[in-house]
Design a protein around this motif. Structure first.
Motif, PDB file in Angstrom:
ATOM      1  N   LEU A 108       0.818  -1.208   0.000  1.00  0.00           N
ATOM      2  CA  LEU A 108       0.000   0.000   0.000  1.00  0.00           C
ATOM      3  C   LEU A 108       0.856   1.264   0.000  1.00  0.00           C
ATOM      4  O   LEU A 108       0.507   2.256  -0.654  1.00  0.00           O
ATOM      5  N   VAL A 109       1.973   1.233   0.720  1.00  0.00           N
ATOM      6  CA  VAL A 109       2.893   2.373   0.715  1.00  0.00           C
ATOM      7  C   VAL A 109       3.410   2.617  -0.704  1.00  0.00           C
ATOM      8  O   VAL A 109       3.512   3.758  -1.163  1.00  0.00           O
ATOM      9  N   SER A 110       3.729   1.531  -1.404  1.00  0.00           N
ATOM     10  CA  SER A 110       4.181   1.660  -2.796  1.00  0.00           C
ATOM     11  C   SER A 110       3.087   2.239  -3.679  1.00  0.00           C
ATOM     12  O   SER A 110       3.349   3.051  -4.573  1.00  0.00           O
ATOM     13  N   ASP A 111       1.846   1.842  -3.430  1.00  0.00           N
ATOM     14  CA  ASP A 111       0.728   2.329  -4.249  1.00  0.00           C
ATOM     15  C   ASP A 111       0.553   3.841  -4.143  1.00  0.00           C
ATOM     16  O   ASP A 111       0.192   4.498  -5.126  1.00  0.00           O
ATOM     17  N   VAL A 112       0.777   4.385  -2.952  1.00  0.00           N
ATOM     18  CA  VAL A 112       0.617   5.838  -2.788  1.00  0.00           C
ATOM     19  C   VAL A 112       1.915   6.587  -3.065  1.00  0.00           C
ATOM     20  O   VAL A 112       1.987   7.799  -2.954  1.00  0.00           O
ATOM     21  N   LYS A 113       2.990   5.825  -3.406  1.00  0.00           N
ATOM     22  CA  LYS A 113       4.290   6.400  -3.777  1.00  0.00           C
ATOM     23  C   LYS A 113       4.882   7.245  -2.659  1.00  0.00           C
ATOM     24  O   LYS A 113       5.528   8.286  -2.907  1.00  0.00           O
ATOM     25  N   ALA A 114       4.653   6.799  -1.422  1.00  0.00           N
ATOM     26  CA  ALA A 114       5.162   7.527  -0.260  1.00  0.00           C
ATOM     27  C   ALA A 114       6.585   7.091   0.074  1.00  0.00           C
ATOM     28  O   ALA A 114       6.974   5.944  -0.157  1.00  0.00           O
ATOM     29  N   GLY A 115       7.357   8.011   0.618  1.00  0.00           N
ATOM     30  CA  GLY A 115       8.599   7.631   1.266  1.00  0.00           C
ATOM     31  C   GLY A 115       8.257   6.896   2.548  1.00  0.00           C
ATOM     32  O   GLY A 115       7.217   7.149   3.166  1.00  0.00           O
ATOM     33  N   PHE A 116       9.126   5.973   2.965  1.00  0.00           N
ATOM     34  CA  PHE A 116       8.779   5.106   4.092  1.00  0.00           C
ATOM     35  C   PHE A 116      10.016   4.842   4.937  1.00  0.00           C
ATOM     36  O   PHE A 116      11.057   4.436   4.416  1.00  0.00           O
ATOM     37  N   ILE A 117       9.904   5.101   6.237  1.00  0.00           N
ATOM     38  CA  ILE A 117      10.967   4.753   7.187  1.00  0.00           C
ATOM     39  C   ILE A 117      10.387   3.797   8.202  1.00  0.00           C
ATOM     40  O   ILE A 117       9.419   4.115   8.900  1.00  0.00           O
ATOM     41  N   LEU A 118      10.979   2.622   8.294  1.00  0.00           N
ATOM     42  CA  LEU A 118      10.527   1.569   9.206  1.00  0.00           C
ATOM     43  C   LEU A 118      11.589   1.329  10.271  1.00  0.00           C
ATOM     44  O   LEU A 118      12.716   0.937   9.958  1.00  0.00           O
ATOM     45  N   VAL A 119      11.244   1.581  11.522  1.00  0.00           N
ATOM     46  CA  VAL A 119      12.107   1.207  12.640  1.00  0.00           C
ATOM     47  C   VAL A 119      11.804  -0.235  12.992  1.00  0.00           C
ATOM     48  O   VAL A 119      10.653  -0.595  13.251  1.00  0.00           O
ATOM     49  N   THR A 120      12.838  -1.072  12.992  1.00  0.00           N
ATOM     50  CA  THR A 120      12.624  -2.489  13.274  1.00  0.00           C
ATOM     51  C   THR A 120      13.879  -3.119  13.864  1.00  0.00           C
ATOM     52  O   THR A 120      15.006  -2.678  13.588  1.00  0.00           O
ATOM     53  N   HIS A 121      13.676  -4.140  14.706  1.00  0.00           N
ATOM     54  CA  HIS A 121      14.790  -4.958  15.187  1.00  0.00           C
ATOM     55  C   HIS A 121      15.027  -6.148  14.270  1.00  0.00           C
ATOM     56  O   HIS A 121      16.019  -6.865  14.415  1.00  0.00           O
ATOM     57  N   SER A 122      14.125  -6.379  13.346  1.00  0.00           N
ATOM     58  CA  SER A 122      14.149  -7.586  12.523  1.00  0.00           C
ATOM     59  C   SER A 122      15.001  -7.390  11.270  1.00  0.00           C
ATOM     60  O   SER A 122      14.677  -6.554  10.416  1.00  0.00           O
ATOM     61  N   THR A 123      16.056  -8.170  11.139  1.00  0.00           N
ATOM     62  CA  THR A 123      16.860  -8.121   9.917  1.00  0.00           C
ATOM     63  C   THR A 123      16.057  -8.649   8.734  1.00  0.00           C
ATOM     64  O   THR A 123      16.264  -8.229   7.596  1.00  0.00           O
ATOM     65  N   LYS A 124      15.129  -9.568   9.018  1.00  0.00           N
ATOM     66  CA  LYS A 124      14.266 -10.103   7.973  1.00  0.00           C
ATOM     67  C   LYS A 124      13.407  -9.000   7.365  1.00  0.00           C
ATOM     68  O   LYS A 124      13.327  -8.856   6.135  1.00  0.00           O
ATOM     69  N   LEU A 125      12.753  -8.203   8.215  1.00  0.00           N
ATOM     70  CA  LEU A 125      11.932  -7.101   7.715  1.00  0.00           C
ATOM     71  C   LEU A 125      12.793  -6.033   7.045  1.00  0.00           C
ATOM     72  O   LEU A 125      12.428  -5.496   5.997  1.00  0.00           O
ATOM     73  N   ALA A 126      13.931  -5.727   7.641  1.00  0.00           N
ATOM     74  CA  ALA A 126      14.818  -4.706   7.076  1.00  0.00           C
ATOM     75  C   ALA A 126      15.244  -5.080   5.664  1.00  0.00           C
ATOM     76  O   ALA A 126      15.401  -4.211   4.792  1.00  0.00           O
ATOM     77  N   GLY A 127      15.410  -6.377   5.423  1.00  0.00           N
ATOM     78  CA  GLY A 127      15.840  -6.840   4.116  1.00  0.00           C
ATOM     79  C   GLY A 127      14.805  -6.665   3.022  1.00  0.00           C
ATOM     80  O   GLY A 127      15.132  -6.790   1.836  1.00  0.00           O
ATOM     81  N   LEU A 128      13.554  -6.365   3.398  1.00  0.00           N
ATOM     82  CA  LEU A 128      12.495  -6.172   2.408  1.00  0.00           C
ATOM     83  C   LEU A 128      12.488  -4.762   1.834  1.00  0.00           C
ATOM     84  O   LEU A 128      11.819  -4.510   0.833  1.00  0.00           O
TER      85      LEU A 128
END
Length: 218
Positions: A185-205
């Motif tokens: 959905l973030v891609s659909d609205v063409k928004a910039g996105f910053i995700l704070v996460t401890h997960s290397t798995k999520l960070a890799g996406l």
């Protein structure tokens, strides 16, 4: 450039002494770019997100959103930026308990004068919330509540979305589904996105990853 940080510094008083949390953070984010921000607990990730959102001010340095310097804005102007340009998603769902799902979904977009009924209906369908519209937050599972929180943020089609451990209160399987939906959905609205996460798995996406340690980016 959607977001520019230059030598951002922030410290707090702790037990009579001044402790530096951010010691000169600089980076840029283009429109539509997705950035993962990782680091140990207490490294300053949430502090940095709050500064970008204008919820707090840095001790030094500069933060510019769509070319506008946050330091030069009044409280009312900062609130207008958060309504119209920046969307926030937190680990705590922060839904309004007295509002139904439908009312929560439309709340921010209506405040910003950006409510698009067709887009709101599409969000409702894609987030799997059509059967829940007349329920209240307390009647929902954690995964459903976070979907509502994500939909509420995306309904206004913000330029920049800041997410602080948005799946931290969910089990792994539910969290994976929620983050996948969110990225689509973030891609659909063409928004910039910053995700704070401890997960290397999520960070890799995400497109990029920055690691915050001892107040500095690596």
């Amino acid at each position: 450039m959607l977001l520019t940080l230059r030598d951002v510094r922030k410290s707090y008083n702790t037990e009579g002494s001044r402790v530096g949390v951010l010691k000169g953070v600089s980076f840029e984010l283009d429109a539509g770019q997705h950035l993962a921000l990782t680091g140990e607990s207490g490294s300053g990730k949430s502090t940095l997100l709050h500064l970008i959102a204008g919820l707090d001010m840095p001790d030094g340095g500069q933060i510019r959103v769509s070319g506008a310097d946050l330091a030069g804005m009044t409280d009312a102007q900062l609130a207008a930026v958060r309504r119209g340009k920046i969307g926030l998603v937190f680990q705590q769902f922060n839904l309004i308990p007295s509002m139904t799902v439908a009312q929560n979904l439309a709340f921010h977009a209506r405040l910003a004068g950006k409510l698009d009924e067709d887009w709101n209906a599409e969000l409702t369908e894609r987030l799997g919330l059509a059967a829940c519209l007349n329920r209240y937050p307390e009647q929902l599972s954690g995964g459903q509540q976070q979907r509502v929180a994500i939909g509420r943020t995306l309904a206004a089609k913000p330029d920049l979305i800041l997410a602080d451990e948005p799946t931290g209160n969910l089990d792994e399987d539910t969290g994976d589904v929620v983050i996948e939906l969110m990225l689509q959905l973030v891609s659909d609205v063409k928004a910039g996105f910053i995700l704070v996460t401890h997960s290397t798995k999520l960070a890799g996406l995400l497109h990029r990853r920055l690691h915050l340690t001892h107040g500095l980016l690596q």
